[in-house]
Design an enzyme around this catalytic site. Structure first.
Site, PDB file in Angstrom:
ATOM      1  CG  ASP A   1     -15.765  31.052   9.154  1.00  0.00           C
ATOM      2  OD1 ASP A   1     -16.309  32.048   9.676  1.00  0.00           O
ATOM      3  OD2 ASP A   1     -16.403  30.072   8.751  1.00  0.00           O
TER       4      ASP A   1
ATOM      5  CG  HIS B   1     -20.367  27.194   6.553  1.00  0.00           C
ATOM      6  ND1 HIS B   1     -19.451  26.207   6.831  1.00  0.00           N
ATOM      7  CD2 HIS B   1     -21.069  26.771   5.475  1.00  0.00           C
ATOM      8  CE1 HIS B   1     -19.623  25.208   5.957  1.00  0.00           C
ATOM      9  NE2 HIS B   1     -20.587  25.536   5.128  1.00  0.00           N
TER      10      HIS B   1
ATOM     11  CG  HIS C   1     -14.577  30.304   4.497  1.00  0.00           C
ATOM     12  ND1 HIS C   1     -13.459  29.501   4.462  1.00  0.00           N
ATOM     13  CD2 HIS C   1     -15.195  30.019   5.668  1.00  0.00           C
ATOM     14  CE1 HIS C   1     -13.418  28.755   5.552  1.00  0.00           C
ATOM     15  NE2 HIS C   1     -14.456  29.050   6.302  1.00  0.00           N
TER      16      HIS C   1
ATOM     17  CG  HIS D   1     -20.743  27.662  11.081  1.00  0.00           C
ATOM     18  ND1 HIS D   1     -19.646  28.469  10.942  1.00  0.00           N
ATOM     19  CD2 HIS D   1     -20.475  26.545  10.369  1.00  0.00           C
ATOM     20  CE1 HIS D   1     -18.738  27.863  10.200  1.00  0.00           C
ATOM     21  NE2 HIS D   1     -19.220  26.692   9.829  1.00  0.00           N
TER      22      HIS D   1
ATOM     23  CD  GLU E   1     -16.326  25.387  10.821  1.00  0.00           C
ATOM     24  OE1 GLU E   1     -16.770  24.419  11.444  1.00  0.00           O
ATOM     25  OE2 GLU E   1     -16.551  25.570   9.624  1.00  0.00           O
ATOM     26  CG  ASN E   2     -12.799  26.622   8.615  1.00  0.00           C
ATOM     27  OD1 ASN E   2     -13.566  27.581   8.571  1.00  0.00           O
ATOM     28  ND2 ASN E   2     -13.178  25.402   8.311  1.00  0.00           N
TER      29      ASN E   2
ATOM     30  CG  ASN F   1     -19.218  22.687   8.776  1.00  0.00           C
ATOM     31  OD1 ASN F   1     -19.069  23.884   9.014  1.00  0.00           O
ATOM     32  ND2 ASN F   1     -18.673  22.108   7.739  1.00  0.00           N
ATOM     33  CG  HIS F   2     -14.826  21.798   9.504  1.00  0.00           C
ATOM     34  ND1 HIS F   2     -14.704  20.610   8.808  1.00  0.00           N
ATOM     35  CD2 HIS F   2     -15.083  22.744   8.584  1.00  0.00           C
ATOM     36  CE1 HIS F   2     -14.869  20.860   7.510  1.00  0.00           C
ATOM     37  NE2 HIS F   2     -15.107  22.145   7.354  1.00  0.00           N
TER      38      HIS F   2
END
Ligand code: FE2
Length: 259
Positions: free
Chosen positions: A8, A176, A178, A151, A39-40, A67-68
């Site tokens: 991530d 996810h 991290h 994820h 995604e981040n 999820n983002h």
């Protein structure tokens, strides 16, 4: 066949670390295919076109989300235009974008997919286990090996997915949380497994975000605006080597480089 999966990417520090480290990791590990969870990447939340292109320029072949995925509005058109940008495959039918792609790398057809867990995530997605089953059945004969970015929050759900796909996937790598886990191994059926690959971005942070704000929220129980932290950085990744005949893993090695 050697696959690099980078965990991530969090904000600008994560993107900088990607640019600085991925080319040499690719050389050192003789990488054929690079997958990056982005995604981040846009200030912690989602992805935009310039940021997607920046990740590709750093050396990614496929970018996965989570999820983002839809935090940034333009993700909808971006997903439609970019077949190598993946959102979790177990969103409801009709959701924009795609949950998988097939790429040529190292003389092989690699099926890369992104799925999302349902435990402790505030979304009601379809069953990721059945979703992956359906994908593998649908794509049967069209790929030589399969790699999944799962994820998910819960270790149990991720480990269950690893075992569920053992012998069917070359790699099942979690994203996810991290935080990189130390359980990398090749399962008996030939699937390289790692519960979570970890985060690429600020290392003196809480999961990539400014730690003062996060600590303040725990202390006050009031909403706080989280921003990506500054300072020292890290890159979290994993290398999976596969056998060209079987399409299964022979080796897995996690990587964590901190400044
Ligand atoms: Fe996430």
């Amino acid at each position: 066949m050697r696959i690099l999966m980078v965990g991530d990417v969090c904000g600008r520090p994560g993107r900088q670390m990607l640019r600085e480290q991925v080319p040499q990791l690719k050389r050192a590990h003789k990488i054929d295919l690079t997958i990056v969870n982005g995604e981040n990447a846009a200030a912690g939340f989602g992805v935009t076109r310039p940021i997607y292109e920046e990740i590709l320029a750093a050396g990614a072949d496929v970018v996965t989300l989570g999820n983002h995925t839809f935090d940034k509005r333009e993700a909808v058109s971006l997903l439609d235009e970019e077949p190598r940008l993946l959102r979790p495959l177990n969103y409801p039918p009709g959701t924009p974008g795609q949950g998988y792609c097939i790429v040529q790398a190292g003389g092989q057809r690699v099926l890369v997919a992104n799925a999302m867990g349902r435990v402790f995530l505030p979304m009601d997605l379809d069953c990721p286990f059945r979703g992956v089953d359906a994908l593998l059945e649908e794509q049967s004969g069209r790929y030589d090996l399969f790699f999944l970015d799962f994820h998910a929050e819960a270790t149990s759900e991720k480990e269950a997915m690893g075992w569920y796909l053992d012998g069917r996937a070359a790699g099942v790598v979690g994203t996810h949380t991290h935080i990189q886990t130390a359980d990398d191994r090749v399962l008996p059926g030939g699937t390289a497994y790692l519960t979570d690959v970890g985060m690429t971005g600020p290392s003196e942070s809480v999961l990539g975000m400014d730690r003062k704000a996060v600590i303040g929220r725990f202390l006050s129980q009031m909403p706080a605006r989280f921003e990506v932290a500054e300072g020292k950085r890290q890159i979290s990744a994993v290398v999976v080597a596969t056998d060209p005949e079987s399409g299964l893993a022979t080796e897995v090695q996690r990587i964590l480089i901190r400044e």
